[in-house]
Write an enzyme that holds these catalytic residues in place. Structure first.
Site, PDB file in Angstrom:
ATOM      1  N   ARG A 173       0.827  -1.212   0.000  1.00  0.00           N
ATOM      2  CA  ARG A 173       0.000   0.000   0.000  1.00  0.00           C
ATOM      3  C   ARG A 173       0.867   1.271   0.000  1.00  0.00           C
ATOM      4  O   ARG A 173       0.552   2.262   0.658  1.00  0.00           O
ATOM      5  CB  ARG A 173      -0.963   0.014   1.194  1.00  0.00           C
ATOM      6  N   SER A 223     -11.112  -1.285   3.058  1.00  0.00           N
ATOM      7  CA  SER A 223     -10.357  -1.641   4.256  1.00  0.00           C
ATOM      8  C   SER A 223      -9.902  -0.376   4.969  1.00  0.00           C
ATOM      9  O   SER A 223      -9.166   0.428   4.393  1.00  0.00           O
ATOM     10  CB  SER A 223      -9.144  -2.505   3.892  1.00  0.00           C
ATOM     11  N   GLU A 293      -5.514   2.982   6.641  1.00  0.00           N
ATOM     12  CA  GLU A 293      -5.299   2.967   5.205  1.00  0.00           C
ATOM     13  C   GLU A 293      -5.999   4.163   4.581  1.00  0.00           C
ATOM     14  O   GLU A 293      -5.644   4.613   3.504  1.00  0.00           O
ATOM     15  CB  GLU A 293      -5.833   1.662   4.612  1.00  0.00           C
TER      16      GLU A 293
END
Length: 306
Positions: A173, A223, A293
């Protein structure tokens, strides 16, 4: 000429003031942007950034908003919205080039139409190419780094720079784009010729899995937390007894612990406070630090009542 008129001059009038950002982020929460512009070329993107720098106005470049949350106070600056105005897709053989605003879902359909395999994992991710490159988006065993050939960016000096995949420093990520503050303009993907039926079946299978396992019926940012090393965020949250845990209009999904959802007209502060409480409880119970995130934009110095 005032700032608004200068933005309008650059974009040909595609600009507004006090734009509600809840319309543009998948959480459907948050305040207004003081200025909001929709560029349609890399020159307009560059000129808008240059203008903001010259005028000392804070600016933010965003795509589909599927991984962002604006504070309830909003953003006192210029939001540069890269979306359908800058979303062209070109396919030549097994090479696919897409502008930053192209939606991954649209790109997946184009790949299917041309019998190209390799993009199936990304076809259901609710974001655009720019955001996907920025965070090396991934799902179901695939990541952007697996299929990217090269990326064109605006660098810190607002020069256009083409970077090969091995220069992108893709991680979990993360990418050099995030680290350096580059702006993604377009990406080129190297795929493979495949069987149209098999590609379609795989896309349908992943779509079914998303519907079964994710709370797609509620606004969310996917998420909410990154995967901690050696753990799964959703499993930790579930084991902490937090499924259905609510703060204001925000809740931890009962279907998937990794998702915080806007279950009842939540404010951005509701979502933020729930994130903080989930982090604290998981830390207390398992001594694991959850890292968001979701990108938080604006002032979140909110006092969260217990």
């Amino acid at each position: 000429m005032n700032f608004f008129d200068k933005i309008s001059d650059i974009t040909g009038g595609d600009v507004s003031c006090n734009e509600p950002m809840k319309r543009y982020v998948s959480f459907r929460a948050g305040g207004n942007a003081a200025y909001f512009a929709k560029p349609s070329s890399k020159e307009q993107i560059r000129d808008l950034i240059l203008l903001a720098k010259e005028e000392n106005v804070p600016y933010l470049v965003m795509g589909n908003g599927s991984n962002m949350l604006f504070s309830d106070e909003g953003f006192d600056g210029l939001v540069i919205y890269i979306s359908k105005n800058y979303a062209d897709i070109e396919i030549c053989g097994d090479i696919v080039t897409a502008k930053a605003g192209a939606m991954l879902s649209k790109l997946g359909k184009e790949c299917l139409k041309h019998s190209l395999t390799g993009f199936e994992f990304a076809s259901g991710i609710p974001g655009c190419v720019g955001g996907a490159i920025f965070m090396n988006a991934g799902a179901y065993g695939g990541e952007m780094k697996d299929i990217v050939q090269s990326v064109k960016v605006l660098d810190e000096h607002l020069n256009i720079k083409e970077m090969q995949v091995d220069e992108m420093q893709f991680g979990y990520r993360s990418s050099i784009v995030e680290e350096k503050g580059y702006i993604v303009l377009e990406a080129t993907f190297k795929l493979q010729k495949g069987d149209t039926s098999a590609i379609s079946q795989r896309m349908e299978e992943l779509s079914r899995l998303r519907r079964e396992k994710q709370p797609l019926e509620y606004p969310s940012a996917g998420s909410t937390f990154k995967r901690p090393q050696g753990h799964f965020a959703g499993k930790l949250i579930q084991d902490a007894g937090l499924l259905g845990y609510t703060y204001g209009g925000a809740s931890v999904s009962t279907k998937h612990g990794g998702f915080i959802i806007n279950s009842n007209n939540a404010s951005a502060s509701d979502i933020y406070c729930l994130m903080q409480q989930v982090k604290a409880i998981v830390k207390e119970k398992f001594d694991v630090e959850l890292e968001p995130e979701v990108k938080l934009i604006g002032n979140f110095l909110t006092r969260c009542e217990n």
